[in-house]
Design a protein around this motif. Structure first.
Motif, PDB file in Angstrom:
ATOM      1  N   ALA A   1       0.673   5.963   4.163  1.00 53.02           N
ATOM      2  CA  ALA A   1      -0.142   6.790   3.273  1.00 53.02           C
ATOM      3  C   ALA A   1      -1.555   6.894   3.831  1.00 53.02           C
ATOM      4  CB  ALA A   1      -0.174   6.200   1.863  1.00 53.02           C
ATOM      5  N   ILE A   2      -2.198   8.000   3.513  1.00 49.21           N
ATOM      6  CA  ILE A   2      -3.600   8.226   3.880  1.00 49.21           C
ATOM      7  C   ILE A   2      -4.359   8.606   2.619  1.00 49.21           C
ATOM      8  CG2 ILE A   2      -5.206   9.594   5.252  1.00 49.21           C
ATOM      9  CD1 ILE A   2      -2.915  10.100   7.244  1.00 49.21           C
TER      10      ILE A   2
ATOM     11  N   GLY B   1       5.282   9.601   5.458  1.00 47.68           N
ATOM     12  CA  GLY B   1       4.427   9.176   4.367  1.00 47.68           C
ATOM     13  C   GLY B   1       3.752  10.336   3.667  1.00 47.68           C
ATOM     14  N   PHE B   2       2.593  10.085   3.076  1.00 49.53           N
ATOM     15  CA  PHE B   2       1.906  11.093   2.277  1.00 49.53           C
ATOM     16  C   PHE B   2       0.407  10.863   2.358  1.00 49.53           C
ATOM     17  CE2 PHE B   2       2.915   7.454  -0.353  1.00 49.53           C
ATOM     18  CZ  PHE B   2       1.753   7.210  -1.076  1.00 49.53           C
TER      19      PHE B   2
ATOM     20  N   MET C   1      -1.107   0.222  -4.510  1.00 47.29           N
ATOM     21  CA  MET C   1       0.158   0.725  -3.960  1.00 47.29           C
ATOM     22  C   MET C   1       0.839  -0.327  -3.085  1.00 47.29           C
ATOM     23  SD  MET C   1      -0.371   4.781  -3.094  1.00 47.29           S
ATOM     24  CE  MET C   1      -1.643   4.540  -1.869  1.00 47.29           C
ATOM     25  N   ILE C   2       0.047  -1.066  -2.326  1.00 50.76           N
ATOM     26  CA  ILE C   2       0.628  -2.111  -1.478  1.00 50.76           C
ATOM     27  C   ILE C   2       1.161  -3.252  -2.331  1.00 50.76           C
ATOM     28  CG2 ILE C   2       0.016  -3.934   0.175  1.00 50.76           C
ATOM     29  CD1 ILE C   2      -1.716  -1.868   1.626  1.00 50.76           C
TER      30      ILE C   2
ATOM     31  N   ARG D   1       3.625   0.019   2.854  1.00 52.82           N
ATOM     32  CA  ARG D   1       3.322  -1.181   3.633  1.00 52.82           C
ATOM     33  C   ARG D   1       2.026  -1.041   4.421  1.00 52.82           C
ATOM     34  NH1 ARG D   1       5.513  -5.947   2.811  1.00 52.82           N
ATOM     35  NH2 ARG D   1       5.342  -6.451   5.039  1.00 52.82           N
ATOM     36  N   SER D   2       1.611   0.191   4.693  1.00 57.53           N
ATOM     37  CA  SER D   2       0.367   0.402   5.441  1.00 57.53           C
ATOM     38  C   SER D   2      -0.323   1.666   4.952  1.00 57.53           C
ATOM     39  CB  SER D   2       0.632   0.497   6.945  1.00 57.53           C
ATOM     40  OG  SER D   2       1.407   1.633   7.243  1.00 57.53           O
ATOM     41  N   VAL D   3      -1.650   1.568   4.778  1.00 56.90           N
ATOM     42  CA  VAL D   3      -2.428   2.689   4.252  1.00 56.90           C
ATOM     43  C   VAL D   3      -3.721   2.819   5.047  1.00 56.90           C
ATOM     44  CG1 VAL D   3      -3.503   3.732   2.213  1.00 56.90           C
ATOM     45  CG2 VAL D   3      -1.563   2.173   1.930  1.00 56.90           C
ATOM     46  N   LEU D   4      -4.025   4.027   5.458  1.00 52.29           N
ATOM     47  CA  LEU D   4      -5.349   4.341   5.985  1.00 52.29           C
ATOM     48  C   LEU D   4      -6.235   4.759   4.822  1.00 52.29           C
ATOM     49  CD1 LEU D   4      -4.702   6.425   9.239  1.00 52.29           C
ATOM     50  CD2 LEU D   4      -6.143   4.371   9.091  1.00 52.29           C
TER      51      LEU D   4
END
Length: 326
Positions: free
Chosen positions: A79-80, A107-108, A129-130, A136-139
């Motif tokens: 996700a971003i 992702g989204f 969200m995590i 599992r990973s977000v910018l």
């Protein structure tokens, strides 16, 4: 074991063009000076985006650096989340523009609007969200081109802001549910719309079909800032059973040196434990905290295991704090 959102990598981007206080006054015929601006704000220079350079361009550059420092590839991003008040367009979102530019293929992505508090809000959303197991990973990216929404006849606002972008990659990691865990420990978000008019943009496609310019009642904003930020900081520390002496670094929103110094004193922190970039970056709104964080991590000041407190206040009014162990 509880899941934590670990700060895996940080990145920043500043446009090439640097504009000093004297140059800014000369360019726009402002009745001001370097001494006047420095005395009241601590700002000596700022960066302005090049013609055609957008929030997504800068955000993508910061995201690439964050990924590189984390040893991650774009296709690992779930996700971003982009915090910005100066998006490329109403839609599609700046987040999906960045998704395409960095080559993230799954992702989204979405934008959120909380003005200068946007990055702290973004950390809160990504952390939730995590923790929920959705990703599992977000910018998380803050990116702004405020040079395009300033009124160059208003010396009370136009000297305060600059352009830039900062990003962090958050990764899910196991924790023990204690303040000794690495990662985001907690976020604390607030807003009060009754004060919306003291810091706002006087336009929008849904109101008057124009992008509008930034307007600020500076004294009113300053009056709210220290009290509300201090309360959010105390809330974050109390939620984790920690005290002022436990904090290794304060990474504040870079709005005004006097506000930053007041918060440092509130925490009983020596100036060398407060990350300060406002003198060189000016106020880059949602980008200011991640830019400062990337700088302090990059030069080795902030090290693994350090407890980092982030806080911001912005238009809305919005304000909040985030506590993380790097």
């Amino acid at each position: 074991m509880p899941t934590r959102a670990l700060i895996a990598g940080c990145g920043g981007y500043l446009p090439e063009r640097v504009v000093t206080n004297d140059e800014l006054a000369r360019l726009h015929g402002l009745d001001t000076s370097d001494a006047w601006i420095v005395e009241r704000t601590g700002i000596r220079q700022r960066h302005f985006a090049a013609e055609g350079e957008t929030a997504s361009d800068m955000g993508a550059a910061a995201a690439r650096e964050a990924l590189a420092r984390a040893g991650a590839k774009p296709d690992e991003v779930d996700a971003i989340v982009v915090a910005t008040s100066t998006p490329d367009s109403g839609f599609p979102s700046t987040a999906v523009r960045i998704q395409a530019k960095i080559g993230a293929t799954r992702g989204f992505g979405f934008d959120l609007s909380a003005a200068c508090t946007g990055f702290v809000y973004g950390l809160g959303v990504a952390d939730a969200m995590i923790r929920a197991g959705q990703v599992r990973s977000v910018l998380v990216i803050g990116t702004e081109v405020y040079s395009r929404i300033l009124d160059w006849t208003d010396r009370g606002t136009c000297v305060l802001f600059g352009d830039g972008a900062g990003a962090v990659l958050l990764r899910a990691a196991d924790g023990r549910g204690t303040p000794s865990d690495h990662g985001i420990l907690s976020t604390h978000l607030h807003s009060d719309g009754r004060f919306g008019d003291i810091l706002h943009i006087d336009g929008g496609p849904g109101s008057n079909a124009r992008h509008g310019l930034l307007r600020m009642a500076g004294r009113e904003v300053f009056r709210h800032a220290v009290a509300k930020l201090a309360a959010a900081v105390d809330e974050a520390l109390a939620a984790n059973g920690l005290g002022h002496n436990d904090v290794n670094w304060l990474v504040p929103h870079q709005a005004n040196r006097r506000i930053i110094e007041a918060m440092g004193k509130k925490l009983h922190m020596e100036p060398d434990r407060v990350v300060l970039t406002v003198d060189r970056h000016a106020n880059t709104s949602a980008a200011s905290i991640p830019l400062a964080l990337a700088e302090a991590v990059g030069d080795g000041r902030i090290r693994r295991g350090d407890l980092v407190l982030m806080e911001a206040i912005g238009g809305g009014l919005t304000w909040g704090a985030a506590l993380a162990r790097y």
